[in-house]
Design a protein around this motif. Structure first.
Motif, PDB file in Angstrom:
ATOM      1  N   ARG A 131       0.784  -0.934  -0.515  1.00 36.25           N
ATOM      2  CA  ARG A 131       0.230  -0.327  -0.059  1.00 36.25           C
ATOM      3  C   ARG A 131       1.301   0.657  -0.157  1.00 36.25           C
ATOM      4  N   GLU A 132       2.425   0.721   0.439  1.00 37.28           N
ATOM      5  CA  GLU A 132       2.795   2.664   0.959  1.00 37.28           C
ATOM      6  C   GLU A 132       3.711   2.693  -0.980  1.00 37.28           C
ATOM      7  N   MET A 324       1.388   9.856  -1.713  1.00 38.96           N
ATOM      8  CA  MET A 324       0.003  10.013  -0.844  1.00 38.96           C
ATOM      9  C   MET A 324      -1.187   9.697  -1.591  1.00 38.96           C
ATOM     10  N   LEU A 325      -1.244  10.067  -2.833  1.00 38.14           N
ATOM     11  CA  LEU A 325      -3.003   9.800  -3.023  1.00 38.14           C
ATOM     12  C   LEU A 325      -3.031   8.395  -3.455  1.00 38.14           C
ATOM     13  N   LYS A 327      -0.612   6.140  -2.220  1.00 40.95           N
ATOM     14  CA  LYS A 327      -1.592   5.327  -0.270  1.00 40.95           C
ATOM     15  C   LYS A 327      -3.019   5.340   0.248  1.00 40.95           C
ATOM     16  N   ARG A 328      -3.850   6.386  -0.357  1.00 44.58           N
ATOM     17  CA  ARG A 328      -4.792   6.946  -0.160  1.00 44.58           C
ATOM     18  C   ARG A 328      -6.577   6.139  -0.626  1.00 44.58           C
ATOM     19  N   GLY A 329      -5.095   5.757  -1.795  1.00 42.16           N
ATOM     20  CA  GLY A 329      -6.469   4.380  -2.113  1.00 42.16           C
ATOM     21  C   GLY A 329      -6.662   5.439  -3.965  1.00 42.16           C
ATOM     22  N   VAL A 330      -6.031   6.445  -4.251  1.00 44.89           N
ATOM     23  CA  VAL A 330      -6.103   6.330  -6.074  1.00 44.89           C
ATOM     24  C   VAL A 330      -5.620   5.291  -6.432  1.00 44.89           C
TER      25      VAL A 330
END
Length: 516
Positions: A131-132, A324-325, A327-330
């Motif tokens: 996820r990262e 970061m986007l 990582k947030r699921g985009v």
């Protein structure tokens, strides 16, 4: 390999990005030093360019072998070996008493540095949880994207203020720091241990010969007149035969030096095509923009660098945002599509440059392009490997980085060739209009006479005016050739957008794509 705690995770990231940054920077940092090297070592213009070519050739040859070499010697051992060879050969480059010694040292430097990019990428992808991966590739991208931009600026400053030899010596402290950090932080995952495997001799030989010849053709082709040169024709033939045979051999042997079966995964295949073409357009346009500014607009090297500089900063700023986007699921392919659209728009803006463009008009498209490439590199790097098993990660990153480098080389060769041909074409078209019966031509001559204070009845003054009009004609022809080349790159970039829809999420059984 289980995800590391945050502190160790970032320590590993710092460890691998330092040698990667200086290795990528060395592909461009020497360019501005060539005239000084030529004078210092008493070399000809064609001879001194081997300082660049030798590094690119050895670099290209070693990159796709990285996964195979890591499987033989262990990833940690091979990483340490690569950094040490790169650092010591940098010392040899700086101390070289002759051009022959410098070229040999550059070959060693390329062999040592070639493995650093794919090794670093593979280590980051395994150290950071899935996820990262966007964050990990943002860290990696900040090195491989910003380093070629910083290289010429840093190389010019060091050469002007110290000596060209310090362009190589600055690698030494960073290399020793990287070795120290690697000893402390890098560990091999359980499935990678130093082991004995059967060597794919034919694959190794064909890859070395094929990529070596191809890189020389790309680097020397324009200077030699491409296929008007027997030398280029011969190397092209060898490259085509060797690389074709290499593909056939690698698909049949049990232990290939490069496992091409990873291309069975459509996401990995689409990612590599996108990376190759994206860097084809990026490096082609990066070469063109300074030439346009300095040759046609009268910019100094410093001011041309200032036009490119904001773009580098824009990339550095947008890459962490992309990470970061994600990582947030985009979804990565959506960010990738946005990045490609931005890059295509920027190249379209560049194709509309004229000789009255101000600083902002030149810098703004470069900033837009850099934002697009930041959104291009990070999600593409993360999405490409989504179905690749960890056991094949080193092999996959080697292929990916090879195609990235080759894309840049092809892009530079393409841009310089198209620019030359289109300049000649536009020049011929414009010269046909330069006749005494053409009203705009007569007005241009009269305007030039006024500007130079010439006497219309003086043969000498009219000759000077005609020469001035002809120089302006050549500038206009060159401008239109630059515009044509930027326009082609814009369309190539836009054509990649549909490929982003091929790049989907992970399959249920990633190992199946390998076809073992």
């Amino acid at each position: 390999m289980a995800p590391n705690p945050d502190g160790r995770k970032w320590a590993v990231a710092l460890t691998v990005i330092i040698p990667t940054f200086i290795e990528v920077m060395d592909t461009s940092v020497v360019n501005v030093s060539l005239p000084h090297i030529q004078g210092s070592l008493n070399a000809g213009v064609d001879e001194v360019t081997w300082v660049l070519t030798s590094y690119l050739v050895s670099n290209a040859v070693i990159i796709p072998m990285t996964g195979w070499l890591a499987s033989i010697f262990g990833r940690r051992n091979y990483l340490l070996f690569s950094i040490v060879v790169f650092t010591l050969s940098s010392v040899l480059c700086g101390a070289a008493p002759s051009l022959k010694v410098l070229v040999m040292a550059r070959v060693l430097q390329g062999l040592g540095g070639g493995g650093l990019q794919p090794l670093s990428q593979a280590i980051l992808l395994e150290t950071f949880p899935v996820r990262e991966h966007g964050v990990a590739m943002a860290v990696f991208g900040m090195g491989v994207v910003f380093a070629p931009i910083l290289g010429p600026v840093l190389g010019g400053f060091i050469t002007d203020n110290w000596s060209w030899r310090w362009v190589f010596y600055i690698n030494v402290p960073m290399g020793f720091l990287a070795v120290f950090l690697a000893v402390l932080t890098i560990q091999d995952p359980p499935y990678i241990r130093a082991r004995t495997v059967r060597i794919d001799h034919w694959g190794l030989a064909l890859l070395t010969v094929g990529l070596g010849c191809l890189q020389v053709v790309l680097d020397k082709g324009e200077r030699e007149g491409w296929f008007e040169s027997h030398f280029i024709v011969t190397l092209t033939g060898i490259a085509v035969v060797a690389l074709t045979a290499f593909v056939l051999v690698e698909l049949r042997v049990a232990h290939p030096v490069v496992n091409l079966r990873v291309f069975k995964d459509s996401t990995f295949a689409a990612g590599n095509v996108t990376m190759f073409t994206g860097y084809f357009c990026l490096f082609g346009s990066i070469v063109l923009l300074p030439l346009y500014l300095q040759n046609l607009m009268g910019y100094t090297a410093l001011w041309a660098g200032l036009v490119l500089g904001p773009g580098g900063l824009a990339s550095l700023m947008i890459m962490p945002v992309a990470g970061m986007l994600m990582k947030r699921g985009v979804r990565p392919n959506r960010l990738l599509a946005v990045g490609l659209v931005l890059a295509a728009v920027a190249l379209t803006l560049m194709s509309r440059f004229n000789l009255q463009a101000d600083f902002f008009s030149a810098a703004w498209p470069r900033i837009v392009q850099a934002l697009g490439m930041g959104l291009f590199f990070v999600p593409l790097s993360a999405a490409t490997y989504v179905n690749i098993p960890r056991e094949q990660m080193g092999n996959a990153t080697g292929i990916f980085n090879l195609l990235r480098n080759l894309g840049g080389s092809f892009g530079v060769a393409f841009s310089t060739t198209v620019l030359s041909q289109r300049s000649q074409w536009h020049q011929n078209m414009l010269v046909d209009r330069l006749t005494p019966f053409d009203k705009p031509f007569q007005m241009a001559v009269d305007k030039m006479l006024t500007l130079t204070g010439g006497d219309p009845s003086s043969f000498h003054d009219r000759t000077v005016a005609l020469a001035g009009v002809y120089r302006e004609t050549l500038r206009q022809a060159a401008m239109m050739a630059f515009n044509d080349t930027f326009w082609l790159f814009a369309w190539f970039t836009a054509a990649l957008v549909p490929l982003t829809f091929v790049m989907r999420g992970p399959q249920k059984s990633p190992g199946a794509v390998m076809g073992h």
